[in-house]
Design a protein around this motif. Sequence first.
Motif, PDB file in Angstrom:
ATOM      1  N   ASP A 134      33.689  32.493  45.206  1.00 50.34           N
ATOM      2  CA  ASP A 134      34.165  33.813  44.741  1.00 50.34           C
ATOM      3  C   ASP A 134      35.437  34.091  45.391  1.00 50.34           C
ATOM      4  OD1 ASP A 134      32.066  34.655  43.124  1.00 50.34           O
ATOM      5  OD2 ASP A 134      31.037  35.888  44.755  1.00 50.34           O
ATOM      6  N   VAL A 135      36.398  35.028  44.998  1.00 48.33           N
ATOM      7  CA  VAL A 135      37.528  35.333  45.461  1.00 48.33           C
ATOM      8  C   VAL A 135      36.989  36.619  46.090  1.00 48.33           C
ATOM      9  CG1 VAL A 135      39.909  36.166  45.375  1.00 48.33           C
ATOM     10  CG2 VAL A 135      39.038  34.240  43.844  1.00 48.33           C
ATOM     11  N   VAL A 136      37.589  36.643  47.352  1.00 49.31           N
ATOM     12  CA  VAL A 136      36.991  37.887  48.174  1.00 49.31           C
ATOM     13  C   VAL A 136      38.048  38.475  49.170  1.00 49.31           C
ATOM     14  CG1 VAL A 136      34.546  36.958  48.335  1.00 49.31           C
ATOM     15  CG2 VAL A 136      36.409  36.349  50.337  1.00 49.31           C
ATOM     16  N   VAL A 137      37.591  40.001  49.509  1.00 46.52           N
ATOM     17  CA  VAL A 137      38.260  40.742  50.281  1.00 46.52           C
ATOM     18  C   VAL A 137      37.887  40.654  51.799  1.00 46.52           C
ATOM     19  CG1 VAL A 137      39.369  42.854  50.871  1.00 46.52           C
ATOM     20  CG2 VAL A 137      39.246  41.924  48.686  1.00 46.52           C
TER      21      VAL A 137
ATOM     22  N   HIS B 268      34.296  41.946  52.649  1.00 46.89           N
ATOM     23  CA  HIS B 268      34.003  43.478  52.230  1.00 46.89           C
ATOM     24  C   HIS B 268      33.633  43.604  51.038  1.00 46.89           C
ATOM     25  CE1 HIS B 268      34.806  44.687  56.557  1.00 46.89           C
ATOM     26  NE2 HIS B 268      35.778  43.802  56.304  1.00 46.89           N
ATOM     27  N   GLY B 269      34.067  42.655  50.104  1.00 43.72           N
ATOM     28  CA  GLY B 269      34.003  42.773  48.686  1.00 43.72           C
ATOM     29  C   GLY B 269      34.450  41.645  47.912  1.00 43.72           C
ATOM     30  N   VAL B 270      34.033  41.679  46.557  1.00 41.88           N
ATOM     31  CA  VAL B 270      34.300  40.402  45.713  1.00 41.88           C
ATOM     32  C   VAL B 270      35.327  41.023  44.663  1.00 41.88           C
ATOM     33  CG1 VAL B 270      33.400  38.645  44.232  1.00 41.88           C
ATOM     34  CG2 VAL B 270      31.920  39.481  46.263  1.00 41.88           C
ATOM     35  N   VAL B 271      36.290  40.009  44.475  1.00 40.30           N
ATOM     36  CA  VAL B 271      37.333  40.421  43.394  1.00 40.30           C
ATOM     37  C   VAL B 271      36.669  40.083  42.005  1.00 40.30           C
ATOM     38  CG1 VAL B 271      39.454  39.758  42.453  1.00 40.30           C
ATOM     39  CG2 VAL B 271      39.107  39.754  44.948  1.00 40.30           C
ATOM     40  N   VAL B 272      36.591  40.950  41.205  1.00 42.08           N
ATOM     41  CA  VAL B 272      36.021  40.668  39.866  1.00 42.08           C
ATOM     42  C   VAL B 272      36.831  40.584  38.675  1.00 42.08           C
ATOM     43  CG1 VAL B 272      33.730  41.709  40.491  1.00 42.08           C
ATOM     44  CG2 VAL B 272      35.620  43.004  39.543  1.00 42.08           C
TER      45      VAL B 272
ATOM     46  N   GLN C 172      48.666  40.166  32.880  1.00 44.93           N
ATOM     47  CA  GLN C 172      47.633  39.362  32.318  1.00 44.93           C
ATOM     48  C   GLN C 172      46.079  39.677  32.909  1.00 44.93           C
ATOM     49  OE1 GLN C 172      49.279  35.506  33.019  1.00 44.93           O
ATOM     50  NE2 GLN C 172      50.830  35.843  31.262  1.00 44.93           N
ATOM     51  N   PRO C 173      45.647  40.749  32.333  1.00 45.07           N
ATOM     52  CA  PRO C 173      44.271  41.164  32.818  1.00 45.07           C
ATOM     53  C   PRO C 173      43.337  39.778  32.398  1.00 45.07           C
ATOM     54  CG  PRO C 173      45.180  43.127  31.770  1.00 45.07           C
ATOM     55  CD  PRO C 173      45.960  42.012  31.627  1.00 45.07           C
ATOM     56  N   ARG C 174      42.228  39.750  33.214  1.00 46.75           N
ATOM     57  CA  ARG C 174      41.301  38.688  33.160  1.00 46.75           C
ATOM     58  C   ARG C 174      40.144  38.837  34.112  1.00 46.75           C
ATOM     59  NH1 ARG C 174      40.983  33.571  35.897  1.00 46.75           N
ATOM     60  NH2 ARG C 174      42.888  33.226  37.138  1.00 46.75           N
ATOM     61  N   LEU C 175      39.107  38.315  33.865  1.00 40.30           N
ATOM     62  CA  LEU C 175      37.879  38.165  34.619  1.00 40.30           C
ATOM     63  C   LEU C 175      38.153  37.131  35.398  1.00 40.30           C
ATOM     64  CD1 LEU C 175      34.792  39.274  32.353  1.00 40.30           C
ATOM     65  CD2 LEU C 175      35.777  40.748  33.986  1.00 40.30           C
TER      66      LEU C 175
END
Length: 106
Positions: A41-44, A89-93, A99-102
Motif C-alpha cells: 500500500d501507499v501510505v502516509v 496514519h492512513g492509506v492512499v486510496v 488523471q484521477p485513478r484508484l
Amino acid sequence: MNPLGWLPYRRIRVLGPSMAPTLRSGDVVLVRNRRRPRRGDVVVVTWVTRPGQVSVKRATTADPDGWHVEGDNPYASTDSRDLGPARVHGVVVARLWPQPRLLSSR
C-alpha cells in the motif's frame, strides 16, 4: 495525535520525487484515515526522529515498532532505510489530480 485529523478521508498534496513514477510532486491524493495498511500500500507516515514531517511512502514490511516503508524512487527518497520504522496514519486510496485513478497494492 494523528496528523490527518479525525475525518475518515483527507486530501494531501504530494511534494518531492520520492514516489515517482507512481506519484509525482504536485499530485493530489485521497487518504483513508486510520485504515490498516497492507504490504504494498501507499501510505502516509511519520517518524519519531522527524517530528512534524508527514511523508507518502510504500509499506513494505510490518515491524513490531511500526512499518518499514520506502519510496518508489530509491535515488530520491529518505525512508526507513535511513530513519527506521515509521508510524502509518492512513492509506492512499486514489490519486485525485491530475488523471484521477484508484491506487492498489503492488
